[in-house]
Design an enzyme around this catalytic site. Structure first.
Site, PDB file in Angstrom:
ATOM      1  CB  SER A 132       1.220   0.914  -4.130  1.00  0.00           C
ATOM      2  OG  SER A 132       0.530   0.278  -3.072  1.00  0.00           O
ATOM      3  CE1 TYR A 145      -3.489   2.356  -6.431  1.00  0.00           C
ATOM      4  CE2 TYR A 145      -2.640   0.708  -4.906  1.00  0.00           C
ATOM      5  CZ  TYR A 145      -2.661   2.008  -5.378  1.00  0.00           C
ATOM      6  OH  TYR A 145      -1.862   2.958  -4.784  1.00  0.00           O
ATOM      7  CE  LYS A 149      -0.183   2.931  -7.896  1.00  0.00           C
ATOM      8  NZ  LYS A 149       0.355   4.229  -8.361  1.00  0.00           N
TER       9      LYS A 149
END
Length: 240
Positions: A132, A145, A149
């Protein structure tokens, strides 16, 4: 005949959104696609679209049973490591449950799948880990998150170096916000959608096909000298 004709690709998280677009793009390029996701109507309909150019595995990609199916393959040319989840919360409110869920799916499962798949690959193998833009920057409400990532960006580089002598290339694709079932609830909020567009110089929300095109390039012979790279599909978000 395309450069991907006759190759076998394993795509996780394939039933909808980005994974589905990738599976269909690889199929159109002549690849036999093994599409993996939990059992659902979406997975069944994907199987219909793929026809005899695809195989459907209704599996939990975090499970040992799934790894055993990879181990039973004769060979594998391409892995698209696409599973992942996000549970946005303010940093000080992140629950241990949400922390564990995201670490397990976004990091541990991604690592285990790649480890098993690499054993089945020979010269010319290609692994693409889905990361991402949040693997390159930070963002409020997305600490876990972002952490997961960033971890996969590091894993991608380390795998690329270690697997290069075997002729296996390892890259990542790092999208911005893409219109998918996972992001729809967020993007349905006009204020949030306006914020996202304001952060993207190209001024538009990405589509699953934009990501699939990047994946297709990294799997192709046109990227034969590309490994350890993160291909940002972010409309310029991280260039600012």
């Amino acid at each position: 005949m395309t450069a991907l004709e006759g190759k076998t690709a394993l795509v996780t998280g394939a039933s909808k959104g980005i994974g589905r677009a990738i599976a269909l793009s690889l199929c159109e390029a002549g690849t036999h696609v093994i599409a993996v996701a939990r059992s659902s109507e979406n997975l069944d309909s994907l199987g219909t679209q793929l026809g005899d150019k695809g195989t459907i595995w209704a599996e939990d990609a975090t499970s040992d049973a799934f790894l055993e199916k990879i181990a039973a393959l004769q060979s594998l040319d391409i892995l698209i490591n696409n599973i992942g989840t996000n549970r946005p919360q303010p940093f000080v409110e992140v629950s241990d449950e949400n922390l564990d869920v995201m670490l397990d799916m976004n990091v541990r499962a991604t690592f285990r799948i790649a480890r098993e798949a690499a054993k089945k690959m020979g010269q010319g193998g290609s692994i693409v880990n889905m990361t991402s833009q949040m693997g390159h920057v930070g963002s409020p409400g997305r600490t876990v998150y972002c952490m997961t990532k960033h971890a996969i960006e590091g894993l991608t580089k380390a795998m690329a170096v270690e697997l290069a002598p075997k002729g296996i290339r390892v890259n990542s694709v790092a999208p911005t916000f893409i219109e998918t079932p996972m992001t729809k609830p967020m993007l349905d909020d006009p204020k949030f959608a306006d914020f996202v567009k304001s952060m993207i110089p190209l001024g538009k929300i990405g589509q699953p096909e934009d990501v699939a095109a990047a994946v297709l390039y990294l799997c192709s012979d046109g990227a034969s000298m590309v490994t350890g790279h993160s291909l940002l599909v972010d409309g310029g978000w991280t260039a600012q």
